[in-house]
Design an enzyme around this catalytic site. Structure first.
Site, PDB file in Angstrom:
ATOM      1  N   TYR A  86      54.886  42.114  17.931  1.00 18.46           N
ATOM      2  CA  TYR A  86      54.701  42.498  16.533  1.00 18.46           C
ATOM      3  C   TYR A  86      55.868  43.310  15.965  1.00 18.46           C
ATOM      4  CZ  TYR A  86      50.036  40.583  16.188  1.00 18.46           C
ATOM      5  OH  TYR A  86      48.979  39.711  16.128  1.00 18.46           O
TER       6      TYR A  86
ATOM      7  N   ASP B   4      35.051  28.734  43.297  1.00 12.57           N
ATOM      8  CA  ASP B   4      34.286  27.508  43.068  1.00 12.57           C
ATOM      9  C   ASP B   4      34.893  26.343  43.829  1.00 12.57           C
ATOM     10  OD1 ASP B   4      32.501  28.718  41.322  1.00 12.57           O
ATOM     11  OD2 ASP B   4      33.599  28.132  39.518  1.00 12.57           O
TER      12      ASP B   4
ATOM     13  N   GLU C 211      36.111  34.861  42.704  1.00 13.50           N
ATOM     14  CA  GLU C 211      36.771  34.287  41.524  1.00 13.50           C
ATOM     15  C   GLU C 211      36.252  34.864  40.213  1.00 13.50           C
ATOM     16  OE1 GLU C 211      36.886  30.014  39.128  1.00 13.50           O
ATOM     17  OE2 GLU C 211      36.355  30.016  41.260  1.00 13.50           O
TER      18      GLU C 211
END
Length: 383
Positions: free
Chosen positions: A125, A263, A211
């Protein structure tokens, strides 16, 4: 007894002071080098010349289509594989890249001079019309790290921390006491900088990395750490730099084994690989971020049958999942360093199915914490 405690405290204090002094010296040296480069660029431009900067390129993995290829790849965790030359002479993308690098470098110089910190979004910015997007600032920060052979934390550019930790550990972060050990089921934020950590004490037997935050909260609700002497960490998806540095720090200083639970899908595997091998974007820092001895605890494709999960828990791999898995399988480090991991991913792709960690709750809501994790660690069922 009191005398020994005093001597130990004095030794710890001396060690902290030495680390602080070393960090201050490193920051002062980096600041001098930055000032020198900026001065040189200004002098070159003032003299009508176009300054050029040479940047090394790093690559910790590549796509090895043929594992038996006679010509080995040049990937390395610490050696460059090529160079880029950034110059103001030609009006091309490199000119823009050098322009961005110099602007970010001036911000970093100011941060170091004033001993302040900011985020890459703060930097964006300052010149949004030039930087266009935060990713452009991110690349410039990487370029600066490569140029000065340092890490991001040395630049006083700090990330927003998203990782969490709980379990049998306590430490001091700056002036803040982080006593997880007083309530082992409570979540604490991962420290922003490991340089601020001191007085680490732990009675844990291992570190478990999960995870997702949902799994982390499942273990917290089941009071997993009360019944198992461990430290549990989550990066809440793809881990950020502070989470990876903190895990690496704990493994090295506490000499504990680390297990990872993700997973059974290509994206879970990619997160696991990030912990073990590092990411391509931060290849120049892979050796300081990766945990090469982390062990894959699960979930495996074979767990579906081994633990008699119902068919409704299985999901078919999407075309995107298949493309992701095939891309990962071509990475050279799976051929060279983790053939067993590669075989497991091949089995997932061959069967064409995936399932989440939470599927293990199908038989019992606490099956994951009561049986799955303790049994697999005790029986050594990991790769």
């Amino acid at each position: 007894m009191a005398g020994r405690e005093k001597r130990r405290s004095a030794a710890a204090l001396d060690g902290d002071e030495q680390r602080l002094r070393r960090r201050q010296e490193e920051a002062a040296l980096l600041l001098r080098r930055i000032r020198g480069l900026v001065r040189w660029v200004v002098e070159e431009v003032a003299a009508g010349r176009s300054p050029s900067i040479v940047l090394h390129r790093y690559r910790n993995y590549c796509s090895a289509a043929d594992a038996a290829s006679p010509s080995p790849c040049g990937c390395s965790y610490d050696a460059p594989v090529g160079t880029d030359v950034l110059t103001l002479l030609h009006k091309d993308c490199h000119t823009s890249r050098l322009n961005v690098l110099l602007r970010v470098l001036l911000v970093v110089q100011q941060l170091l001079q004033q001993n302040k910190h900011c985020s890459k979004r703060d930097i964006y910015y300052m010149y949004p019309s030039i930087f266009v997007e935060v990713a452009v600032v991110d690349r410039a920060i990487n370029d600066i790290c490569i140029l000065f052979k340092c890490s991001r934390h040395n630049l006083n550019v700090v990330p927003v921390v998203k990782g969490l930790v709980m379990g049998w550990i306590r430490f001091v972060e700056g002036e803040k006491k982080v006593y997880c050990i007083k309530n082992v089921n409570a979540a604490f934020s991962i420290p922003i900088s490991i340089e601020a950590i001191k007085d680490v004490v732990s009675v844990a037997h291992y570190i478990l990395v999960v995870e997702k935050e949902t799994v982390f909260q499942r273990l917290a609700n089941d009071k997993f750490c009360e019944r198992n002497r461990c430290i549990v960490i989550t990066g809440r998806g793809y881990p950020d730099i502070p989470t990876r540095r903190f895990l690496r720090y704990l493994v090295e200083h506490l000499h504990l084994p680390a297990y990872c639970l993700v997973d059974s899908d290509p994206y879970g595997f990619d997160i696991l690989a990030t912990y073990k091998f590092g990411s391509l974007k931060l290849a120049y820092d892979a050796n300081l971020l990766r945990v090469p001895d982390i062990r894959w605890l699960g979930v495996f494709t074979s767990d579906f049958e081994d633990f008699c999960l119902p068919d409704c828990c299985l999901l078919h791999l999407s075309p995107e999942d298949r493309r992701k898995a095939e891309s990962i399988l071509s990475r050279c480090y799976l051929h060279k360093e983790a053939p067993e991991w590669r075989s497991e991913l091949e089995a997932m792709l061959q069967k064409g199915v995936k399932f989440e960690i939470e599927a293990l709750s199908a038989s019992s809501i606490s099956f994951l914490s009561d049986k799955y994790i303790p049994q697999k660690i005790k029986q050594g069922r990991h790769i």
